[in-house]
Design an enzyme around this catalytic site. Structure first.
Site, PDB file in Angstrom:
ATOM      1  N   HIS A  53      30.478 -41.330 -15.983  1.00  0.00           N
ATOM      2  CA  HIS A  53      30.400 -41.639 -17.406  1.00  0.00           C
ATOM      3  C   HIS A  53      31.814 -41.819 -17.951  1.00  0.00           C
ATOM      4  CE1 HIS A  53      26.088 -39.976 -18.270  1.00  0.00           C
ATOM      5  NE2 HIS A  53      26.143 -40.735 -17.186  1.00  0.00           N
ATOM      6  N   GLU A  55      33.443 -40.407 -20.339  1.00  0.00           N
ATOM      7  CA  GLU A  55      34.176 -39.166 -20.585  1.00  0.00           C
ATOM      8  C   GLU A  55      34.756 -38.596 -19.290  1.00  0.00           C
ATOM      9  OE1 GLU A  55      31.109 -40.009 -21.572  1.00  0.00           O
ATOM     10  OE2 GLU A  55      30.392 -38.713 -23.191  1.00  0.00           O
ATOM     11  N   CYS A  83      26.547 -36.554 -23.303  1.00  0.00           N
ATOM     12  CA  CYS A  83      25.338 -35.960 -22.733  1.00  0.00           C
ATOM     13  C   CYS A  83      25.653 -34.540 -22.278  1.00  0.00           C
ATOM     14  CB  CYS A  83      24.848 -36.802 -21.549  1.00  0.00           C
ATOM     15  SG  CYS A  83      25.975 -36.780 -20.135  1.00  0.00           S
ATOM     16  N   CYS A  86      28.483 -34.357 -19.590  1.00  0.00           N
ATOM     17  CA  CYS A  86      29.823 -34.587 -20.116  1.00  0.00           C
ATOM     18  C   CYS A  86      30.253 -33.460 -21.060  1.00  0.00           C
ATOM     19  CB  CYS A  86      29.884 -35.932 -20.822  1.00  0.00           C
ATOM     20  SG  CYS A  86      29.679 -37.335 -19.692  1.00  0.00           S
TER      21      CYS A  86
END
Length: 372
Positions: A53, A55, A83, A86
């Site tokens: 992701h 992040e 999410c 993360c």
């Protein structure tokens, strides 16, 4: 511009890069004392990594710069609410602050579905700021998913054996062509070929401008003029003639006649309620505009002309190989036929030729609409 909005725009640039790579458009950056330490964009599809992701990618990059997996005093800007995965990583990294744009009502772990940052039992607490450039971040995601749905829908529509369809991937990520695609299909009257068109501005606008691209050419010619007209409350219709741009492409040169293109325009306008239109014709499309006026199938209130754009005329994106290029090869003969039809017709309109910047032309068109 505040510091938060400035850094969020950097994150949005990463989101756009993710979009262009075919990933869900989320971008992130890590900042400390006003210095960008790491950037990241979504890339789980390309890397086959469920943890990739935006992040996580940004955290990894910043950790390498710091030489430390602890990031005390650092801030992370991300275009979408983190999410649970993360959020956990951000807490473990000891981030001072997390700033996000759009909320995620399905998987958001900073307040939408749950709020991991609010658990007082955890040994580190990270400040969260939400809603920075929320509309822009949301629109980035909305546009991506809308294009993806359109691509899926277009693949679901049966393609006639006598035509080809340029892959949507050719057009995804064109930053200067951010419009929603529409497709008109009349199986009975147009051999089942799809005609691509743009429909921008208020549907109930008092004035509608029909933009006709040159031959060869496509609706990309009007990419700067469309938003300038829409901003003035004018509806803009900009079709790609059959065989050009994003429209289906008949394989045979002989398919391209003036009457095919006239008939397809008539059917398209009738399907849209046959609005009264001011026709803006690029280059040789002026002859097709004349045929549309003389047909009297739809009401044309005025015809204007703009100079051709040679860069768009030679744009090869819609025609990835020879199989797609029948319209291109037919262009010279088609123009001759259009010119002959123009000479044979009864042309009574004085055509104003516009030039200048898109904003200048939009002002001229607005004045003509208001005085018409």
């Amino acid at each position: 511009m505040t510091q938060d909005t400035g850094f969020m725009r950097l994150a949005l640039a990463q989101a756009q890069a993710a979009h262009e790579a075919g990933e869900i458009p989320v971008g992130a950056i890590v900042v400390k004392d006003g210095r960008v330490l790491g950037v990241g964009r979504n890339m789980p599809i390309g890397t086959h990594d469920p943890s990739a992701h935006a992040e996580i990618i940004a955290l990894r990059a910043a950790a390498r710069v710091l030489g430390n997996y602890r990031m005390e005093g650092c801030e992370l800007y991300v275009t979408l609410e983190p999410c649970a995965m993360c959020a956990g990583a951000l807490l473990h990294a000891r981030l001072k602050r997390v700033i996000y744009g759009a909320t995620d009502p399905k998987t958001g772990a900073a307040g939408s579905v749950l709020n991991l940052f609010a658990y007082q039992q955890l040994n580190h607490h990270t400040q969260v700021s939400a809603g920075v450039l929320a509309d822009e971040c949301s629109n980035t995601l909305r546009t991506f998913f809308q294009l993806r749905r359109q691509a899926h829908a277009s693949q679901a529509q049966t393609l006639m054996e006598d035509a080809l369809r340029t892959p949507q991937s050719v057009f995804v990520g064109m930053q200067d062509y951010p419009f929603v695609s529409h497709f008109f299909r009349d199986a009975e009257n147009l051999h089942g070929w799809r005609m691509h068109y743009l429909d921008e501005g208020p549907v109930d606008a008092m004035h509608t401008v029909l933009c006709l691209h040159d031959v060869p050419g496509w609706s990309y010619r009007f990419r700067a003029l469309i938003p300038a007209l829409s901003a003035k409350g004018i509806r803009v219709l900009s079709p790609d003639l059959i065989g050009f741009g994003i429209s289906d492409k008949p394989k045979k040169v002989v398919a391209h006649t003036p009457y095919l293109h006239l008939h397809s325009l008539q059917r398209l306008l009738m399907s849209l309620g046959a609005p009264k239109v001011l026709v803006l014709a690029e280059g040789k499309a002026i002859h097709l505009a004349q045929m549309l006026v003389e047909s009297k199938v739809v009401c044309v209130v005025d015809v204007l002309q703009i100079p051709p754009d040679p860069h768009v005329a030679s744009d090869a994106r819609p025609y990835p190989d020879k199989g797609y290029q029948a319209a291109w090869r037919a262009a010279a003969g088609l123009v001759q036929q259009l010119e002959q039809a123009s000479r044979d017709g009864d042309w009574n309109l004085d055509v104003n030729v516009l030039d200048g910047s898109p904003d200048t032309m939009a002002e001229q068109i607005e004045a003509i609409c208001c005085n018409g």
